[in-house]
Scaffold this motif. Structure first.
Motif, PDB file in Angstrom:
ATOM      1  N   THR A   1      -4.226 112.019  27.643  1.00 10.08           N
ATOM      2  CA  THR A   1      -5.238 111.636  28.632  1.00 10.08           C
ATOM      3  C   THR A   1      -4.995 110.266  29.251  1.00 10.08           C
ATOM      4  O   THR A   1      -5.642 109.926  30.223  1.00 10.08           O
ATOM      5  CB  THR A   1      -6.633 111.632  27.984  1.00 10.08           C
TER       6      THR A   1
ATOM      7  N   LEU B   1      -4.366 117.115  24.756  1.00 12.92           N
ATOM      8  CA  LEU B   1      -5.082 118.262  25.317  1.00 12.92           C
ATOM      9  C   LEU B   1      -4.313 119.551  25.090  1.00 12.92           C
ATOM     10  O   LEU B   1      -3.082 119.552  25.088  1.00 12.92           O
ATOM     11  CB  LEU B   1      -5.287 118.055  26.822  1.00 12.92           C
TER      12      LEU B   1
ATOM     13  N   GLY C   1      -7.034 122.334  28.632  1.00 13.19           N
ATOM     14  CA  GLY C   1      -7.612 121.022  28.890  1.00 13.19           C
ATOM     15  C   GLY C   1      -8.625 120.578  27.856  1.00 13.19           C
ATOM     16  O   GLY C   1      -9.312 119.587  28.051  1.00 13.19           O
ATOM     17  N   ARG C   2      -8.709 121.285  26.744  1.00 13.87           N
ATOM     18  CA  ARG C   2      -9.628 120.900  25.670  1.00 13.87           C
ATOM     19  C   ARG C   2      -8.932 119.897  24.743  1.00 13.87           C
ATOM     20  O   ARG C   2      -7.725 119.965  24.536  1.00 13.87           O
ATOM     21  CB  ARG C   2     -10.041 122.129  24.859  1.00 13.87           C
ATOM     22  N   ILE C   3      -9.711 119.024  24.151  1.00 13.10           N
ATOM     23  CA  ILE C   3      -9.148 117.996  23.283  1.00 13.10           C
ATOM     24  C   ILE C   3      -8.723 118.602  21.947  1.00 13.10           C
ATOM     25  O   ILE C   3      -9.523 119.252  21.269  1.00 13.10           O
ATOM     26  CB  ILE C   3     -10.156 116.855  23.055  1.00 13.10           C
TER      27      ILE C   3
ATOM     28  N   CYS D   1      -5.958 110.935  23.844  1.00 15.41           N
ATOM     29  CA  CYS D   1      -6.326 112.250  23.323  1.00 15.41           C
ATOM     30  C   CYS D   1      -5.262 113.231  23.779  1.00 15.41           C
ATOM     31  O   CYS D   1      -4.738 113.122  24.889  1.00 15.41           O
ATOM     32  CB  CYS D   1      -7.687 112.695  23.847  1.00 15.41           C
TER      33      CYS D   1
END
Length: 169
Positions: free
Chosen positions: A44, A85, A89-91, A83
């Motif tokens: 990120t 991904l 696009g989710r952490i 972070c």
């Protein structure tokens, strides 16, 4: 310059308690030609530009004048909070990313999420790429020293002030 650096540090010193601890974390190394480009699309933070220093905090009159004897705080461009991904696009996990140079990075992640991250990173290594992803937890460990504003690296160690705000926990 001392007052400016102290103003940038703001209340960080007041929020930390003194002490130290060994963390239950693992270290993953990403190295090789193109390591920056490889990681750029997976994290990120922006690895191509230097990070911005923290904003100056407004001083409160009740806190009193700025202490000129407070040690200088240097925020390193080599340590970043990041972070990772997944494809949607989710952490996957948060981490501390050490940039040793353009071809080598160390990723400090919580032990619980290290295997997931290691598998995820290896998915994106192309056959012809020169990038290698290796777990270095047996060779390198992570420790925290609380209450010290000195983030200078002693010989043989990497040291830096955590770029995240201390009140986050």
């Amino acid at each position: 310059m001392s007052a400016k650096v102290t103003a940038l540090a703001g209340n960080f010193g007041r929020l930390w308690r003194r002490g130290h601890e060994s963390l239950d974390r693992r270290i993953i190394a990403v190295s090789g030609k193109g390591a920056t480009t490889y990681l750029q699309g997976l994290v990120t933070c922006d690895l191509l530009n230097p990070p911005q220093p923290p904003r100056e905090e407004p001083s409160n009159a009740e806190e009193g004048p700025v202490d000129e004897n407070q040690p200088l705080v240097e925020f390193s461009e080599k340590l970043r909070a990041a972070c990772f991904l997944d494809n949607k696009g989710r952490i996957l996990t948060d981490s501390l990313l050490w940039k040793l140079d353009e071809t080598e990075y160390l990723i400090d992640v919580p032990r619980e999420s290290a295997d997931v991250l290691l598998g995820h990173l290896k998915q994106f290594v192309l056959r012809r790429s020169k990038v290698k992803v290796v777990d270095k937890s047996d060779e390198i460990s992570s420790h925290v020293v609380y209450g010290s504003m000195n983030a200078a690296s002693p010989p043989g160690f990497l040291a830096g002030m955590d770029p995240r705000h201390p009140s986050l926990g």
